[in-house]
Design an enzyme around this catalytic site. Sequence first.
Site, mmCIF file in Angstrom:
data_model
loop_
_atom_site.group_PDB
_atom_site.id
_atom_site.type_symbol
_atom_site.label_atom_id
_atom_site.label_comp_id
_atom_site.label_asym_id
_atom_site.label_seq_id
_atom_site.Cartn_x
_atom_site.Cartn_y
_atom_site.Cartn_z
ATOM 1 C CB ALA A 279 6.657 -4.291 13.346
ATOM 2 C CB ILE A 281 0.956 -6.609 8.869
ATOM 3 C CG1 ILE A 281 0.880 -8.079 9.298
ATOM 4 C CG2 ILE A 281 -0.170 -6.297 7.881
ATOM 5 C CD1 ILE A 281 -0.416 -8.462 9.983
ATOM 6 C CG ASP A 325 -15.923 -7.886 -33.663
ATOM 7 O OD1 ASP A 325 -16.012 -8.925 -34.329
ATOM 8 O OD2 ASP A 325 -16.733 -6.946 -33.731
#
Length: 833
Positions: A279, A281, A325
């Site tokens: 329940a 989890i 860059d």
Amino acid sequence: MTWYKKTTLEIIEALQTNQNGLTLVERDHRLAEQGENVISEKQQLPKWRKISKHFTDLLMVVLMVAAILKAISGDFAESGIIFAVVVINGIVGYWQERKAEASLNGLKQMMGKETTIYLHGRRKKVPVASLVAGDLVVLGPGDVVPADLRLMATHDLVIEESILTGESEPVQKQHHMIDGETIIGDQYNMAFSGTHVESGSATGIVVETGDRTQIGQINQALQSVESQETPLIKKMKQLNHQLFRCIIALVLFLIFFTTFRYGFAFSGLFSSVIALIVAMIPEGLPAVLTMILSMGVKEMSEQQAIIKSMPSVETLGAMTVICSDKTGTLTKNQMTVVDILSAEADSLERMIDIMTNCQDIKQTQTQTAKDLVGNPTEKALLQYAESFDRPLQPTISQLPFNSAYKYMATLHPIQDQQQKALLFVKGAPEVLLDQTTLTDQEKQSWLERGTALASKGQRLIGFAYKEVATDHDLTHASISDLTFTGIAGIIDPPKESAIQAVKDCLQAGIQVKMITGDHADTAQAIGKQIGLKHTDQVLQGIDIDHMSEAALQKKVNHVDIFARTTPEHKLKIVTALQKNGEIVGMTGDGVNDAPALKKADIGIAMGIKGSEVTKQAADMVLADDNFRTIAHAVKEGRRIYDNLKKTILFFLPTAFAQGLIVIIAMLLNRPLPLTSVQILWVNMVTTITLSYALGFEQASKDVMHRPPRGIEEGILSAYSFFRIAYVSLLIMIPAYWLAIQFDGAVLQQSILLQNIVIAQAVYLINCRELLAPALNRGMLKNRALLLSFAALIVLQVIALATPFGQQILGVQQLSLWAACHDLCERLALVHGS
């Protein structure tokens, strides 16, 4: 070793070779000693280890233990269902988080297969892999440099080195010794493995092979950089540990309490504990998070941002610094004439004639600058001259550009004057001015005007001419008494979209830093044009070399422009920022960017002009090479994170409410209110169906007007914990109270199950907004919300009204009229008593 500092004689002595090359015996001996000229490969993790890591998540381990215990007790059906949930989550995680590991292959492809060397004084083609230090290599137009070479003799050699330096401008090479320390981009007497010969020829001695070459060192850096764990994964692990500790504490408490208070039998206690674990989890949460991230990936792909690793979607929203860059990322990667200095109108017309004719890449009048291949500076001048539509004149003779003289010259006949010709010269303004008839004061005036352009980071090209006889002997000695016509300022200009993107990022609290291999003046000029914050100071690569890690870590916070950098410098800058607690994004397109891209929290490669190696090392590829796409991606990343947070806040109260129901039943010594299968139905089916709609919620209005969230900020705040507890009680108390008003365990479970699902549906609407009112017009824009409600109704009908669903879940059909009538009778009896 600093080979560029040595004379040719010192090189020959150090490598024990000569101008006829090595002997076959000596080559074989060195090959056995040094190894092949190939890039070594890092051993990859076997596939089984890549798959197994997705089953070692803490909560998944707890579920597997629960499934095993269920199987031991003989309840194979519930055990199988729990195992199926774990397997599905693991497979989804593996397929969605796979990341390309082909960077090495991309680097290998940059090295040719064969090259020409001198063997016993004769030219011979040999495999590139067989090259050894001391071999004398011959280079020609179109060749790929097979190893790092110290040039011994050059003839107008021009090499394109963008894969190492990131700069598109090809480099004129020479063979003379260089005094003092210098970076790769300024080592003009070296040719590096993997670079391309554009024109000219040369011979050079192999000084480094394999992993010892510059490109080999990039590979070593690339392979040694560990992939960064994204903020989302870190925080989900933190959340998992919190849930795990909470579950273990509750389980231990309930085991001791129920055993000593009620003397629970082992079988009953065992089933209750398993139900509690299942329940509390939120089994469906990983699948839903994956689904939302996947939708974010699709949304970004439509905006030209290709995401290679799903958690990177969320990382974009957490970025605090973007290191970019310059060439090809912030700029157009296309040299352009931006300023013209001329004395008068006639001089400008003559300048255009020189631009059109003093060049060697346009052969016919019909050719356009866009179609030409060659020196970017000449292409820029021709593109500027095209709009004036000046004729291409026949060429009598030509002096090619030479780095020693710093100019090129061409001779052209004058129409209608058979015995006369025009000598056109272009090159460095200071050199041409010295060969003119101007006074010193006039020369100084031109130099001062040119300096003003140079201060903007522009490259200066001067133009001059004189009238001569058609049989004029074109030599360097004859370049004198010129008429100076003017100066052109050339630069690789910033993209308009990049200027807006930088503004958007700064507004969103994200720092933008430019890291380039270009010169400091050019970098500073571009930095000011695109609107960087700290542009007064430029930190160069040679400065970084003399700084400690602590000093660099302190400096990077106050500098936004870094120039003349190498791959090693870029890696140091990214590392220093990360040590300061920043979430770093790094953009780039050259091979030289790859290690820093992999080190960054999110690497961003250019899709059009980016190298294959860079794309493979990156987490995200910009299909349109547009820096502004990053700003869009940041906005999408923040929206995704908000929706992930809403989803977690939706899942946890439902899971905790079910856990509280089991806990209350155990504390009151009542039968188990829900079975593990019923709990999984809520966690894996109805909850997923509803929460799917949250992934389609639009971004809030302030999403790009707020700073990035704090790096230490967890997914759940103190308010979140209060909200979870409060909502859990709101779901649990009415649902459980209503269910126990009826007789029969199956009926109670059926009513409780339905009550929880209805409460979920109502709470879903509340979860649409984290703080603002949830009932707003945005509900009508989210079609997925209505579809989720419709799908939920269908699923609940299948579960409660069909024999198949009733048998699987252990429930019975509910009659609303009968249930209401029965409840009213019970309430009347209670009131009467």
